[in-house]
Design a protein around this motif. Structure first.
Motif, short mmCIF file in Angstrom:
data_model
loop_
_atom_site.label_atom_id
_atom_site.label_comp_id
_atom_site.label_asym_id
_atom_site.label_seq_id
_atom_site.Cartn_x
_atom_site.Cartn_y
_atom_site.Cartn_z
N MET A 92 -7.33 21.64 38.30
CA MET A 92 -6.13 21.22 37.59
C MET A 92 -5.52 22.47 36.97
SD MET A 92 -4.57 18.44 37.29
CE MET A 92 -4.98 16.79 36.86
N ILE A 93 -4.24 22.70 37.28
CA ILE A 93 -3.55 23.90 36.78
C ILE A 93 -2.48 23.46 35.79
CG2 ILE A 93 -2.31 26.00 37.47
CD1 ILE A 93 -4.98 25.68 38.96
N ASP A 94 -2.56 24.01 34.59
CA ASP A 94 -1.57 23.68 33.55
C ASP A 94 -1.06 25.00 32.99
OD1 ASP A 94 -0.10 22.17 31.79
OD2 ASP A 94 -1.71 22.02 30.32
N GLY A 95 0.11 25.44 33.45
CA GLY A 95 0.59 26.77 33.06
C GLY A 95 -0.37 27.81 33.62
N GLN A 96 -0.96 28.61 32.70
CA GLN A 96 -1.93 29.63 33.14
C GLN A 96 -3.37 29.11 33.04
OE1 GLN A 96 -0.87 32.64 34.56
NE2 GLN A 96 0.95 31.38 34.40
N ASP A 97 -3.54 27.85 32.58
CA ASP A 97 -4.90 27.30 32.41
C ASP A 97 -5.42 26.70 33.71
OD1 ASP A 97 -5.03 27.93 29.81
OD2 ASP A 97 -4.71 25.89 29.04
N ILE A 98 -6.64 27.06 34.04
CA ILE A 98 -7.28 26.51 35.25
C ILE A 98 -8.52 25.75 34.79
CG2 ILE A 98 -8.37 27.06 37.46
CD1 ILE A 98 -6.97 29.85 37.20
N ASN A 99 -8.66 24.51 35.25
CA ASN A 99 -9.86 23.73 34.96
C ASN A 99 -10.42 23.13 36.24
OD1 ASN A 99 -10.87 23.28 32.12
ND2 ASN A 99 -8.64 23.24 31.83
N ILE A 100 -11.75 23.06 36.32
CA ILE A 100 -12.37 22.44 37.50
C ILE A 100 -12.53 20.95 37.22
CG2 ILE A 100 -14.36 22.45 39.05
CD1 ILE A 100 -14.95 25.32 38.05
N LEU A 101 -11.88 20.12 38.06
CA LEU A 101 -12.02 18.67 37.92
C LEU A 101 -13.34 18.22 38.51
CD1 LEU A 101 -8.59 17.23 39.12
CD2 LEU A 101 -9.48 17.27 36.80
N GLU A 102 -13.66 18.79 39.67
CA GLU A 102 -14.88 18.40 40.40
C GLU A 102 -15.13 19.42 41.49
OE1 GLU A 102 -13.75 14.71 42.30
OE2 GLU A 102 -12.55 15.78 43.78
N TYR A 103 -16.35 19.43 41.99
CA TYR A 103 -16.66 20.22 43.18
C TYR A 103 -16.86 19.29 44.36
CZ TYR A 103 -17.92 24.49 40.56
OH TYR A 103 -17.92 25.62 39.78
N ASN A 104 -16.44 19.77 45.55
CA ASN A 104 -16.81 19.11 46.80
C ASN A 104 -17.60 20.13 47.62
OD1 ASN A 104 -15.21 16.53 46.51
ND2 ASN A 104 -13.64 18.06 46.19
N CYS A 105 -18.57 19.63 48.36
CA CYS A 105 -19.49 20.54 49.05
C CYS A 105 -19.18 20.61 50.54
CB CYS A 105 -20.93 20.08 48.83
SG CYS A 105 -21.25 18.43 49.47
N ARG A 106 -17.92 20.33 50.88
CA ARG A 106 -17.53 20.21 52.30
C ARG A 106 -16.02 20.35 52.37
NH1 ARG A 106 -14.21 15.90 50.99
NH2 ARG A 106 -15.07 15.07 49.09
N PHE A 107 -15.50 20.38 53.61
CA PHE A 107 -14.05 20.39 53.80
C PHE A 107 -13.44 19.09 53.28
CE2 PHE A 107 -14.65 23.29 57.60
CZ PHE A 107 -13.68 24.22 57.29
N GLY A 108 -12.23 19.16 52.70
CA GLY A 108 -11.51 17.97 52.28
C GLY A 108 -10.92 17.23 53.48
N ASP A 109 -10.65 15.96 53.27
CA ASP A 109 -10.00 15.14 54.27
C ASP A 109 -8.86 14.41 53.56
OD1 ASP A 109 -9.25 13.36 56.23
OD2 ASP A 109 -11.28 12.80 56.80
N PRO A 110 -7.60 14.70 53.78
CA PRO A 110 -7.03 15.34 54.96
C PRO A 110 -6.72 16.84 54.84
CG PRO A 110 -5.27 14.24 53.77
CD PRO A 110 -6.54 14.04 52.96
N GLU A 111 -7.23 17.56 53.85
CA GLU A 111 -6.93 18.99 53.74
C GLU A 111 -7.31 19.75 55.03
OE1 GLU A 111 -8.30 17.20 51.36
OE2 GLU A 111 -7.78 17.89 49.36
N THR A 112 -8.44 19.36 55.63
CA THR A 112 -8.92 20.07 56.84
C THR A 112 -7.92 20.01 57.98
OG1 THR A 112 -11.09 19.36 56.19
CG2 THR A 112 -10.90 20.23 58.40
N GLN A 113 -7.22 18.85 58.10
CA GLN A 113 -6.28 18.70 59.20
C GLN A 113 -5.14 19.72 59.04
OE1 GLN A 113 -8.13 16.47 57.65
NE2 GLN A 113 -7.86 14.39 58.39
N ILE A 114 -4.82 20.06 57.80
CA ILE A 114 -3.79 21.07 57.52
C ILE A 114 -4.39 22.47 57.73
CG2 ILE A 114 -2.61 22.15 55.51
CD1 ILE A 114 -2.78 18.40 56.01
N LEU A 115 -5.60 22.68 57.19
CA LEU A 115 -6.22 24.01 57.25
C LEU A 115 -6.51 24.42 58.70
CD1 LEU A 115 -8.56 23.70 54.14
CD2 LEU A 115 -6.65 25.30 54.42
N MET A 116 -7.01 23.48 59.51
CA MET A 116 -7.32 23.84 60.90
C MET A 116 -6.03 24.13 61.68
SD MET A 116 -10.56 24.01 61.11
CE MET A 116 -10.53 24.60 59.43
#
Ligand code: GLY
Length: 421
Positions: A277-301
């Protein structure tokens, strides 16, 4: 070289499409694969993903040199450990590494102990303390998020609008066990404002190679309305994310995570995907995933111009520092075509038409698609992703949506604002 991909979603179709382009590849297998992977690979449909010995037998019978594990569940179940123990090369973390996604209490405590930025939280293992907590904080209940500890197929995160919704969520998770053992514990954390971004990186346990940043649209309807889904579409890159912020994320989040994991003896090989989550210059981790995202992978590939097989091998062999990766720098948009009603009840079995009319520079990746009597029919909630790139985000959107409009099936639903918000 023979490669096996574990999984059956749009993500795995996209991975198979990319691996299939590698000059290093001899034979490709998918377990179980889907109607999209069947033209690229041999689908091994009769093996249970949960049965590790059957997978090891298939790996040996087909002289597989590398296994790429797509979804989180087999990673959390220790499939990489079982394969490693049989001297099989794997792209994907061991069960201890996958705990980053499979146990939110583990990952939040890890972030806190490692000085990685995340919101304040409490972990509850009995229902009365969780209910007490929300009752005490009733007047500010919309400042909190309730999360089941374990894997819940993307449904375990609740943002309550009032005390009744919070009470119901806690009861459903911890008492009714709607997510099974995933609800043995729950986390209540502070909501973080800002814009969400998916930050993928390849990791070999020592080195990381960041991938382009992607924005997912999770709510089912335009304007981010309606219930959350696995993801209704993505675009990349987010033009609002400055180069300085990108560098900070890669260094202070992704590289630091791998370094901190290594300090607790977790040798993390595979994809690290923190949701941020990005708020201005602040970065926070919402969660970790241990694999490729779906549908992010379809864009990345679709954007990856280098050899994915070479990258996965380098990650498994701890040699990521020896390779360079090239990406298509143009904006890319991916739109999910879903069955009307998803993520609630929906019908399947509808005939899909129009795929023969898709432009050559557009990728279509199947998820809930089945072949029946020589026809393609719908078989799931998220049916397919249509992905296109252009010189501008607008051009990418126009090309992608022009092709979306050529595909038809009964009750088809898609968002019309992917890339706009
Ligand atoms: N796109 C969200 C996920 O893969 O978890």
């Amino acid at each position: 070289m023979n490669v096996l991909i574990i999984g059956n979603g749009g993500r795995e179709h996209a991975i198979a499409w990319k691996i299939n382009q590698s000059p290093l590849l001899d034979n490709l297998f998918c377990l179980p694969g889907n109607a999209g992977t069947e033209s690229l690979a041999t689908n091994l449909t009769n093996i249970d993903i949960a049965h590790h010995q059957s997978i090891i037998d298939a790996v040996q019978a087909n002289t597989i040199d590398l296994v790429i594990i797509g979804p989180e569940q087999p990673l959390a179940d220790g499939l990489a450990d079982s394969l490693n123990a049989n001297n099989v090369k794997v792209f994907g973390p061991t069960a201890t590494g996958a705990k980053l996604e499979a146990s939110k209490s583990f990952s939040k405590s890890f972030m806190k102990d490692s000085g990685l930025p995340t919101s304040n939280f409490d972990i509850f293992s009995d229902i009365d303390s969780a209910l007490n907590f929300i009752n005490k904080n009733e007047s500010s209940i919309t400042d909190y998020v309730i999360k089941a500890d374990g894997l819940a197929a993307g449904k375990g995160v609740i943002l309550p609008n009032n005390i009744d919704e919070a009470t119901r969520a806690i009861n459903q998770i911890m008492s009714d066990k709607i997510f099974g053992n995933a609800g043995d514990k729950l986390i209540i954390e502070k909501r973080i404002p800002g814009k969400e971004v998916s930050a993928h990186a390849f990791s070999d346990g020592k080195n990381i190679i960041p991938m382009p940043f992607v924005c997912d649209h999770k709510p089912v309807f335009d304007g981010n309305k309606g219930p959350n889904t696995g993801g209704m579409g993505c675009f990349s890159p987010p033009q609002w994310l400055s180069e300085q912020l990108q560098r900070t994320i890669n260094q202070d989040i992704s590289a630091k995570t791998i370094e901190s994991l290594s300090k607790i003896n977790i040798d993390y090989k595979g994809v690290l995907y923190p949701g941020l989550m990005i708020d201005g210059q602040d970065i926070n981790i919402l969660e970790y995933n241990c694999r490729f995202g779906d549908p992010e992978t379809q864009i990345l590939m679709s954007k990856l111009q280098s050899d994915l097989l070479e990258i996965c091998l380098a990650a498994a062999d701890k040699k990521l520092d020896q390779i360079n990766i090239k990406w298509d720098q143009r904006p890319t948009v991916g739109v999910i075509l879903a069955s009307g009603g998803y993520p609630g009840d929906y019908d399947t079995g509808h005939k899909i038409t129009g795929l023969a009319d898709i432009d050559d520079d557009i990728n279509v990746f199947f998820a809930g698609v089945k072949r029946k009597d020589n026809m393609l029919i719908t078989s799931g909630g998220r049916v397919m992703a249509v992905v296109g790139s252009g010189n501008t985000l607008n051009e990418a959107r126009e090309k992608t949506y022009k092709n979306v409009s050529r595909i038809k099936f009964a009750n088809m639903h898609y968002r019309t604002d992917i890339g706009l918000i």
